[in-house]
Design an enzyme around this catalytic site. Sequence first.
Site, short mmCIF file in Angstrom:
data_model
loop_
_atom_site.label_atom_id
_atom_site.label_comp_id
_atom_site.label_asym_id
_atom_site.label_seq_id
_atom_site.Cartn_x
_atom_site.Cartn_y
_atom_site.Cartn_z
N LYS A 150 65.64 73.77 69.80
CA LYS A 150 64.71 74.58 70.60
C LYS A 150 64.98 74.41 72.10
CE LYS A 150 60.58 73.25 71.65
NZ LYS A 150 59.18 72.88 71.86
N LYS B 147 60.26 63.41 68.48
CA LYS B 147 59.95 62.78 69.76
C LYS B 147 60.11 61.27 69.70
CE LYS B 147 57.29 66.15 72.30
NZ LYS B 147 56.10 66.42 73.08
N LYS C 61 61.62 72.19 77.92
CA LYS C 61 61.45 72.01 79.36
C LYS C 61 61.97 70.65 79.82
CE LYS C 61 56.39 71.90 78.87
NZ LYS C 61 56.04 70.92 77.88
P1 AMP Z 1 54.65 72.86 75.03
O1 AMP Z 1 55.39 73.01 76.29
O2 AMP Z 1 55.41 72.08 74.02
O3 AMP Z 1 53.25 72.40 75.25
O4 AMP Z 1 54.54 74.34 74.41
C1 AMP Z 1 53.54 75.26 74.79
C2 AMP Z 1 53.65 76.52 73.97
O5 AMP Z 1 54.91 77.19 74.20
C3 AMP Z 1 53.59 76.27 72.46
O6 AMP Z 1 52.89 77.32 71.85
C4 AMP Z 1 55.04 76.29 72.05
O7 AMP Z 1 55.23 76.66 70.71
C5 AMP Z 1 55.60 77.36 73.00
N1 AMP Z 1 57.04 77.12 73.24
C6 AMP Z 1 57.59 76.08 73.91
N2 AMP Z 1 58.94 76.16 73.92
C7 AMP Z 1 59.25 77.28 73.21
C8 AMP Z 1 60.49 77.90 72.83
N3 AMP Z 1 61.67 77.39 73.17
N4 AMP Z 1 60.43 79.05 72.10
C9 AMP Z 1 59.24 79.57 71.76
N5 AMP Z 1 58.05 79.04 72.06
C10 AMP Z 1 58.04 77.90 72.78
#
Ligand code: AMP
Length: 339
Positions: free
Chosen positions: A204, A122, A207
């Site tokens: 990965k 990041k 969003k």
């Molecule tokens: P975040 O949006 O980074 O707060 O992610 C929230 C949850 O979603 C966390 O447990 C992440 O590990 C999971 N997550 C986010 N993006 C992915 C992805 N591309 N594949 C699998 N898990 C994801």
Amino acid sequence: MTENGFNMNEMKKRILSGVTPSGFLTIGHITGALKNWVEMQNEFDSFFMVADLHAITTRQVAADLRQRSLDTVAFFLSAGIDPEKSTIFMQSHIPAHAELAWVLSCSTGMGECQRMTQFKDKSAKNVDNVNVGLFSYPVLMACDILLYQANYVPVGEDQKQHLELTRTLAQRYNHNYSDTFTIPEPFIPKIGGRIMSLQEPTSKMSKSDVNQNATIYLNDSNEMIIKKIKRAVTDSDALVKYDKNKHGIANLMELYSIASGKSYNDIESEFRGAGYGDFKQAVGESVAEFVAPIRDNFMKYRSDKKLLNEILELGREKAGREAQKTLRKVYKKVGFYQL
Ligand code: AMP
Ligand code: TRP
């Protein structure tokens, strides 16, 4: 209470997890996190949080953050989180998160935060905003978990390192001040724990990707999903066979397996002798069908602000009570004078 006077909730183990409201949720959030939350809420005392304090580690437009935070609650519900079974809350509604973060950051080494891969990624992406909050954010995440004495934390693979730090910090505190925190364990799905970008399948799916074709958002129309999957980057082998080094095809097989319930063997037989075109069409249709009910329910929940506020109000009370219990113990043990 049971007939014998046991309080079932006290006997249940606890889970906690969260999503940062820094953008629209993606299919990765379902496969990596929410799918497990929905299954686990029946068995565990469950806490699910919108991590809005975490969101401001990168720049946010205030009005958008407010909207995204409510969107995230609506997605929890549309994915199947039941507010009668689970506690849903907004992180910023519970002051104990920031309060405990101060205490734990005073026993976290600079080097421990510096090692975090997410920090490295990041800060490379936001060179003009490498702030102290971004640096120490894993300490705040540890507090999110430890405040609730969670036994398990259902997350995607990218959070594994943060969970390891959480365990280290909890063990250190317990050692220095006597047992206070439950040592949590990550709970990571075998399939879907790391869904990759459709355009760059070695990173990965995120969003906040600038390339809209890279990500399947949970509010994408069926046509949009099918189109994005047709455009997904693959290789030139034209062989539908699971090989984790063939990142693009492996990722599509993973998505197809989750959306259709078919095993990799079934998928390989289904497409033996067929080209990637047919395969992508089937993946697109299956993923669209998987996302459709979540998208449609989202619209329903998102338009009911009264319901969302009521759920958050209940969450604030329940989560606040639990968090306060832990914080009080911590303040006492570190030697803060109590009135
Ligand atoms: P975040 O949006 O980074 O707060 O992610 C929230 C949850 O979603 C966390 O447990 C992440 O590990 C999971 N997550 C986010 N993006 C992915 C992805 N591309 N594949 C699998 N898990 C994801
Ligand atoms: N850091 C997580 C992410 O970016 C979101 C999160 C914040 C979280 N606090 C948490 C996940 C506590 C699990 C437990 O994906």
